[in-house]
Each structure stands twice: as C-alpha cells, then as structure tokens.
Design a protein around this motif. Structure first.
Motif, mmCIF file in Angstrom:
data_model
loop_
_atom_site.group_PDB
_atom_site.id
_atom_site.type_symbol
_atom_site.label_atom_id
_atom_site.label_comp_id
_atom_site.label_asym_id
_atom_site.label_seq_id
_atom_site.Cartn_x
_atom_site.Cartn_y
_atom_site.Cartn_z
ATOM 1 N N MET A 1 56.308 81.051 31.624
ATOM 2 C CA MET A 1 56.659 79.653 31.449
ATOM 3 C C MET A 1 55.392 78.784 31.402
ATOM 4 S SD MET A 1 59.459 77.538 33.618
ATOM 5 C CE MET A 1 58.764 76.252 34.588
ATOM 6 N N ILE A 2 55.306 77.855 30.441
ATOM 7 C CA ILE A 2 54.141 76.992 30.293
ATOM 8 C C ILE A 2 54.140 75.933 31.393
ATOM 9 C CG2 ILE A 2 52.958 75.353 28.793
ATOM 10 C CD1 ILE A 2 54.221 76.819 26.418
ATOM 11 N N LYS A 3 52.993 75.813 32.067
ATOM 12 C CA LYS A 3 52.870 74.826 33.145
ATOM 13 C C LYS A 3 52.830 73.418 32.555
ATOM 14 C CE LYS A 3 49.801 73.542 36.949
ATOM 15 N NZ LYS A 3 49.347 72.235 36.466
ATOM 16 N N GLN A 4 53.661 72.545 33.106
ATOM 17 C CA GLN A 4 53.665 71.158 32.644
ATOM 18 C C GLN A 4 52.430 70.424 33.152
ATOM 19 O OE1 GLN A 4 57.307 69.182 33.746
ATOM 20 N NE2 GLN A 4 58.423 70.045 32.022
ATOM 21 N N PRO A 5 51.885 69.518 32.345
ATOM 22 C CA PRO A 5 50.719 68.758 32.801
ATOM 23 C C PRO A 5 51.080 67.806 33.930
ATOM 24 C CG PRO A 5 51.530 67.875 30.726
ATOM 25 C CD PRO A 5 52.299 69.138 30.980
ATOM 26 N N SER A 6 50.097 67.538 34.768
ATOM 27 C CA SER A 6 50.254 66.581 35.853
ATOM 28 C C SER A 6 49.855 65.204 35.345
ATOM 29 C CB SER A 6 49.369 66.983 37.038
ATOM 30 O OG SER A 6 49.312 65.959 38.000
ATOM 31 N N ILE A 7 50.763 64.246 35.481
ATOM 32 C CA ILE A 7 50.535 62.897 34.965
ATOM 33 C C ILE A 7 50.602 61.902 36.115
ATOM 34 C CG2 ILE A 7 51.365 61.107 33.390
ATOM 35 C CD1 ILE A 7 52.710 63.496 31.838
ATOM 36 N N VAL A 8 49.579 61.090 36.253
ATOM 37 C CA VAL A 8 49.571 60.043 37.279
ATOM 38 C C VAL A 8 49.610 58.678 36.600
ATOM 39 C CG1 VAL A 8 48.166 58.884 39.032
ATOM 40 C CG2 VAL A 8 48.460 61.358 39.105
ATOM 41 N N ILE A 9 50.606 57.896 36.970
ATOM 42 C CA ILE A 9 50.728 56.512 36.532
ATOM 43 C C ILE A 9 50.035 55.654 37.585
ATOM 44 C CG2 ILE A 9 52.334 54.646 35.989
ATOM 45 C CD1 ILE A 9 54.401 56.916 35.350
ATOM 46 N N ILE A 10 48.959 54.969 37.164
ATOM 47 C CA ILE A 10 48.134 54.226 38.126
ATOM 48 C C ILE A 10 48.923 53.048 38.700
ATOM 49 C CG2 ILE A 10 45.969 53.011 38.496
ATOM 50 C CD1 ILE A 10 45.541 55.890 37.697
ATOM 51 N N ASP A 11 49.059 53.055 40.021
ATOM 52 C CA ASP A 11 49.766 51.981 40.721
ATOM 53 C C ASP A 11 48.729 50.997 41.264
ATOM 54 O OD1 ASP A 11 51.423 50.358 42.142
ATOM 55 O OD2 ASP A 11 51.959 51.842 43.665
ATOM 56 N N TYR A 12 48.568 49.859 40.581
ATOM 57 C CA TYR A 12 47.589 48.873 41.042
ATOM 58 C C TYR A 12 48.243 47.517 41.299
ATOM 59 C CZ TYR A 12 47.391 47.440 36.083
ATOM 60 O OH TYR A 12 47.699 47.023 34.810
ATOM 61 N N THR A 17 55.614 50.368 36.403
ATOM 62 C CA THR A 17 55.344 51.765 36.731
ATOM 63 C C THR A 17 56.605 52.627 36.750
ATOM 64 O OG1 THR A 17 55.397 51.140 39.066
ATOM 65 C CG2 THR A 17 53.238 51.292 38.040
ATOM 66 N N GLN A 18 57.656 52.149 37.399
ATOM 67 C CA GLN A 18 58.846 52.985 37.557
ATOM 68 C C GLN A 18 59.549 53.232 36.230
ATOM 69 O OE1 GLN A 18 59.706 54.508 40.632
ATOM 70 N NE2 GLN A 18 60.757 55.724 39.066
ATOM 71 N N SER A 19 59.616 52.221 35.372
ATOM 72 C CA SER A 19 60.281 52.409 34.081
ATOM 73 C C SER A 19 59.492 53.374 33.191
ATOM 74 C CB SER A 19 60.490 51.069 33.371
ATOM 75 O OG SER A 19 59.282 50.367 33.222
ATOM 76 N N VAL A 20 58.155 53.341 33.297
ATOM 77 C CA VAL A 20 57.339 54.312 32.561
ATOM 78 C C VAL A 20 57.596 55.719 33.091
ATOM 79 C CG1 VAL A 20 54.971 55.062 32.079
ATOM 80 C CG2 VAL A 20 55.563 52.637 31.934
ATOM 81 N N ALA A 21 57.617 55.860 34.404
ATOM 82 C CA ALA A 21 57.894 57.177 35.007
ATOM 83 C C ALA A 21 59.271 57.686 34.600
ATOM 84 C CB ALA A 21 57.788 57.079 36.531
ATOM 85 N N LEU A 27 62.206 62.829 29.377
ATOM 86 C CA LEU A 27 61.794 63.823 28.380
ATOM 87 C C LEU A 27 61.708 65.230 28.965
ATOM 88 C CD1 LEU A 27 58.984 61.775 26.610
ATOM 89 C CD2 LEU A 27 61.206 62.389 25.645
ATOM 90 N N GLY A 28 61.881 65.348 30.277
ATOM 91 C CA GLY A 28 61.858 66.663 30.902
ATOM 92 C C GLY A 28 60.578 66.998 31.636
ATOM 93 N N TYR A 29 59.645 66.038 31.683
ATOM 94 C CA TYR A 29 58.404 66.262 32.412
ATOM 95 C C TYR A 29 58.600 65.842 33.868
ATOM 96 C CZ TYR A 29 56.502 66.593 27.698
ATOM 97 O OH TYR A 29 56.272 66.953 26.403
ATOM 98 N N LYS A 30 58.463 66.776 34.775
ATOM 99 C CA LYS A 30 58.759 66.515 36.185
ATOM 100 C C LYS A 30 57.519 66.207 37.010
ATOM 101 C CE LYS A 30 63.047 67.527 35.289
ATOM 102 N NZ LYS A 30 64.001 66.405 35.107
ATOM 103 N N ASN A 31 56.360 66.635 36.536
ATOM 104 C CA ASN A 31 55.130 66.492 37.321
ATOM 105 C C ASN A 31 54.493 65.130 37.068
ATOM 106 O OD1 ASN A 31 53.124 67.201 39.087
ATOM 107 N ND2 ASN A 31 52.208 68.778 37.788
ATOM 108 N N VAL A 32 55.241 64.078 37.443
ATOM 109 C CA VAL A 32 54.825 62.701 37.209
ATOM 110 C C VAL A 32 54.781 61.972 38.558
ATOM 111 C CG1 VAL A 32 55.334 60.544 36.019
ATOM 112 C CG2 VAL A 32 55.957 62.722 34.969
ATOM 113 N N LYS A 33 53.685 61.273 38.806
ATOM 114 C CA LYS A 33 53.520 60.602 40.084
ATOM 115 C C LYS A 33 52.997 59.183 39.859
ATOM 116 C CE LYS A 33 52.012 63.115 43.483
ATOM 117 N NZ LYS A 33 51.135 63.893 44.388
ATOM 118 N N ILE A 34 53.538 58.224 40.631
ATOM 119 C CA ILE A 34 53.021 56.854 40.655
ATOM 120 C C ILE A 34 52.102 56.750 41.862
ATOM 121 C CG2 ILE A 34 53.615 54.418 40.865
ATOM 122 C CD1 ILE A 34 56.381 55.137 39.704
ATOM 123 N N SER A 35 50.811 56.502 41.617
ATOM 124 C CA SER A 35 49.872 56.566 42.729
ATOM 125 C C SER A 35 48.566 55.864 42.379
ATOM 126 C CB SER A 35 49.574 58.035 43.077
ATOM 127 O OG SER A 35 48.598 58.149 44.086
#
Length: 210
Positions: A1-12, A17-21, A27-35
């Motif tokens: 299984m292909i590892k999904q990329p880790s995506i960080v939405i910059i919380d400043y 932020t939440q609507s982007v996440a 789309l099925g990408y689970k490795n998404v973090k607001i931080s």
C-alpha cells in the motif's frame, strides 16, 4: 500500500483551516493536521498556508508565532512544497499595500495591490470566475481551461516576473489567480469553496508531492 503524504495546514490564527482540512480529507487523505508546532512542520511532506482577512494581521500572526525562520528553512532551503490560499498566497509576495505598506515573506517577488476597477465591477471581488490556465502542470492537470473557482478578495498579487503567474482571471483587469515558483504555489481563489474544481486542484497539489 502506498503511504499517504503528511500534510500540515499552518495554524497561525487567521484562516479557513478546518474547511481546508475537511476538503482534503474528503478526497481520502487522512494524514492531515492543523498545527503551528515546529515538529509537525518539520515532519510534514507538504504545507498549506490558508488565510482570510487582512494581510497585516496575517503576517503579524506568523511573526508572533516565530514561524518565519522555520518556514524559510523548510520551503527555501529544503524545498518542501507549500500551497498558499487567498491571503496565504498574498503572504508569498514582497510586500502588500493593504492598510499601509507591509513586508511579506518575499518568496515570490511582487506586490499585493488594491483592485482598482471600472465602476461596473464591484470590490471586493466575490463569487465565481472563470480561470485562464497558463500552465496546467502540476496544479491544474485535472481542470480544463476556463474552469471556474470561487473568489473573495479586494487585493491581488502583481508578480514582478510574469513567468510566476500560472493562471489568471479576467475581472476588468488581469487578476492573478495562481502563482508558482518551484516548490512554492499559491492560489487567490478558495479551492475549499470551489466544489469539484477545487477538489481537483487539491488532488493535483498532493499528487505532485514526491
């Protein structure tokens, strides 16, 4: 299984932020973090810099969180992909003239200017607009030319180098809709509010991460 990329939405403290996440997770990408945690930013495969509101508040919040140095290192030195959205795109510029002159991140040379338009064109520019795509790869491979996206802004990014403009819209003047310089991407419109076309653009950005 292909590892999904880790995506960080910059919380400043300024942004959608939440609507982007939510759009990316749809789309099925689970490795998404607001931080804004430095470790999260360092460990991410790609970054997203969202934004709504005024340029001055946005850049001041980034400085208050001591994010400039780590973002410069991750983006300029390590060449980590980053996508700026709306005000997040404008922050990539050299400076903004919104409510005075304010320095930006200066990653893509240019000025953020007020939309000075004919009377029949309202400011702010709010609503759907067709986008003319100059370069489809990598942000717009799934979108056709004249795909429409949702805009909400009173200022626009005037790039010094026209080659950095990869898409624009016609709203009385030629308004920059998307920019790119290497690993640095920005869109003036809101992909998270642009239905299928916005989702396609998010997928293209994530697919471009290697």
């Amino acid at each position: 299984m292909i590892k999904q990329p880790s995506i960080v939405i910059i919380d400043y403290g300024v942004g959608n932020t939440q609507s982007v996440a939510n759009a990316i997770k749809f789309l099925g990408y689970k490795n998404v973090k607001i931080s804004c945690d430095f470790n999260d930013i360092e460990n991410a495969d790609a970054l997203i810099l969202p934004g709504v509101g005024a340029f001055e508040e946005a850049i001041q919040n980034i400085k208050k969180r001591n994010l400039v140095e780590i973002l410069n290192y991750q983006v300029l030195d390590l060449k980590k992909p980053i996508l700026g959205i709306c005000v997040g795109m404008q922050l990539l510029a050299t400076y903004s003239e919104e409510n005075g002159k304010h320095e930006g991140l200066n990653w893509i040379k240019g000025e953020v200017k007020k939309l000075n338009l004919s009377r029949e064109f309202s400011v702010p520019h709010v609503g759907w607009n067709d986008v003319i795509i100059k370069s489809k790869d990598p942000l717009f491979t799934k979108n056709t030319d004249l795909s429409n996206f949702y805009f909400d802004h009173s200022f626009y990014f005037d790039c010094y180098d026209e080659q950095n403009v990869i898409a624009y819209c016609d709203y009385d003047i030629k308004v920059t809709a998307a920019v790119q310089k290497g690993n640095i991407f920005g869109v003036q419109f809101h992909p998270e509010k642009s239905h299928n076309n916005g989702l396609k653009m998010f997928r293209d950005f994530i697919n471009s991460i290697s």
